[in-house]
Design an enzyme around this catalytic site. Structure first.
Site, PDB file in Angstrom:
ATOM      1  N   SER A 156       0.523   5.119  12.822  1.00 30.67           N
ATOM      2  CA  SER A 156      -0.446   4.752  11.791  1.00 30.67           C
ATOM      3  C   SER A 156      -0.671   3.253  11.880  1.00 30.67           C
ATOM      4  O   SER A 156       0.131   2.525  12.476  1.00 30.67           O
ATOM      5  CB  SER A 156       0.101   5.118  10.404  1.00 30.67           C
ATOM      6  OG  SER A 156      -0.648   4.507   9.370  1.00 30.67           O
ATOM      7  N   TYR A 169       6.616   4.964   3.742  1.00 32.38           N
ATOM      8  CA  TYR A 169       5.690   5.415   4.787  1.00 32.38           C
ATOM      9  C   TYR A 169       5.588   4.366   5.890  1.00 32.38           C
ATOM     10  O   TYR A 169       5.604   4.699   7.084  1.00 32.38           O
ATOM     11  CB  TYR A 169       4.320   5.675   4.164  1.00 32.38           C
ATOM     12  CG  TYR A 169       3.330   6.332   5.081  1.00 32.38           C
ATOM     13  CD1 TYR A 169       3.380   7.701   5.332  1.00 32.38           C
ATOM     14  CD2 TYR A 169       2.317   5.595   5.694  1.00 32.38           C
ATOM     15  CE1 TYR A 169       2.467   8.315   6.172  1.00 32.38           C
ATOM     16  CE2 TYR A 169       1.397   6.202   6.538  1.00 32.38           C
ATOM     17  CZ  TYR A 169       1.472   7.550   6.773  1.00 32.38           C
ATOM     18  OH  TYR A 169       0.565   8.163   7.603  1.00 32.38           O
TER      19      TYR A 169
END
Length: 266
Positions: A156, A169
């Site tokens: 990501s 995350y």
């Protein structure tokens, strides 16, 4: 002569996924679903892995109805026995694994660092990082015995920079990038390639509630209401990226951390 050579090269590129066996985790929705459908349409034999059985079976049915070939296996990617099972079933069904697309992941509930519950942190790490580690660990053994292989991990933009209210995350995706580079280095002379993609905002079910969650935290990063390219990515756009990395056209790439973020990190 030149035209004939160009036609031959074009045909070869079109067939680069033919008969490749590709395992996709998180295949029931979003990037995983779009990638499964595209890879199958290009001739790959796909193994769809997801915790969501009904959605996974539905995705497989759509592929089979269009003449594709594949199977579905339910799994929790954070459990070693489930990971070994989906890889074993792949070998039993198709005899090899050309590509593993480690894509399964979950999004953290937006919250400031000190407010993150320990069990929530562990869940994010277990799925997003441990799941990738386990998939790589057992697939690499198979690929090393084969003498070739290709692993693609979904990281990501939070793997290369921090994002507000997403500490768990962010940590998980930084870890995915670390695992990608470490494995690429360990196997660089073993015929195995390992790369990672870093999407930014993608229009999936998992991101649909992001703006509201951010508003509830009292913080809204400027890029969320107005992405730099003007919109979120569609899953099929990321699937094209995955198809390229799955193909022989990316044969000289390993250890690469590839952004596909619409300019989000500029």
């Amino acid at each position: 002569m030149k035209n004939n050579q160009e036609e031959t090269l074009s045909k070869n590129k079109e067939l680069t996924l033919k008969d490749k066996v590709i395992v996709i985790t998180g295949a029931a929705s979003g990037i995983g679903k779009a990638s499964s459908e595209l890879l199958a349409s290009k001739g790959a034999k796909v193994v769809l892995v997801d915790f969501q059985q009904n959605a996974g079976q539905e995705t497989l049915k759509g592929i089979l109805d269009k003449g594709g070939e594949g199977i579905f296996i339910q799994a929790d990617v954070s459990k070693s026995e489930d990971v070994q099972n989906y890889l074993d079933q792949t070998i039993q069904a198709f005899g090899k694994i050309d590509v593993l697309f480690n894509n399964a992941g979950i999004l953290q509930t937006f919250s400031r660092f000190a407010d993150i519950e320990e069990d929530h942190f562990e869940n994010i790490i277990n799925v997003n990082l441990k799941g990738v580690f386990l998939g790589m660990k057992y697939a690499l053994k198979i690929m090393d015995d084969q003498g070739y292989g290709n692993i693609i991990n979904t990281a990501s933009t939070t793997g290369i920079r921090a994002e507000h209210s997403l500490a768990a995350y962010t940590a998980s995706k930084h870890g995915v990038i670390g695992l990608t580079k470490a494995a690429a280095l360990d196997y660089v002379r073993r015929g195995i390639r390992v790369n990672a993609i870093c999407p930014g905002g993608v229009a999936t079910a998992i991101t649909a509630g992001v703006p509201q969650q951010l508003q509830e935290t009292g913080y809204m990063p400027e890029e969320f209401p107005n992405m730099r390219i003007g919109r979120y990515a569609e899953p099929h756009e990321l699937a094209e990226f995955v198809a390229f990395l799955s193909s022989d056209s990316s044969s000289y790439m390993t250890g690469s951390i590839l952004l596909a973020d619409g300019g989000l990190t500029l």
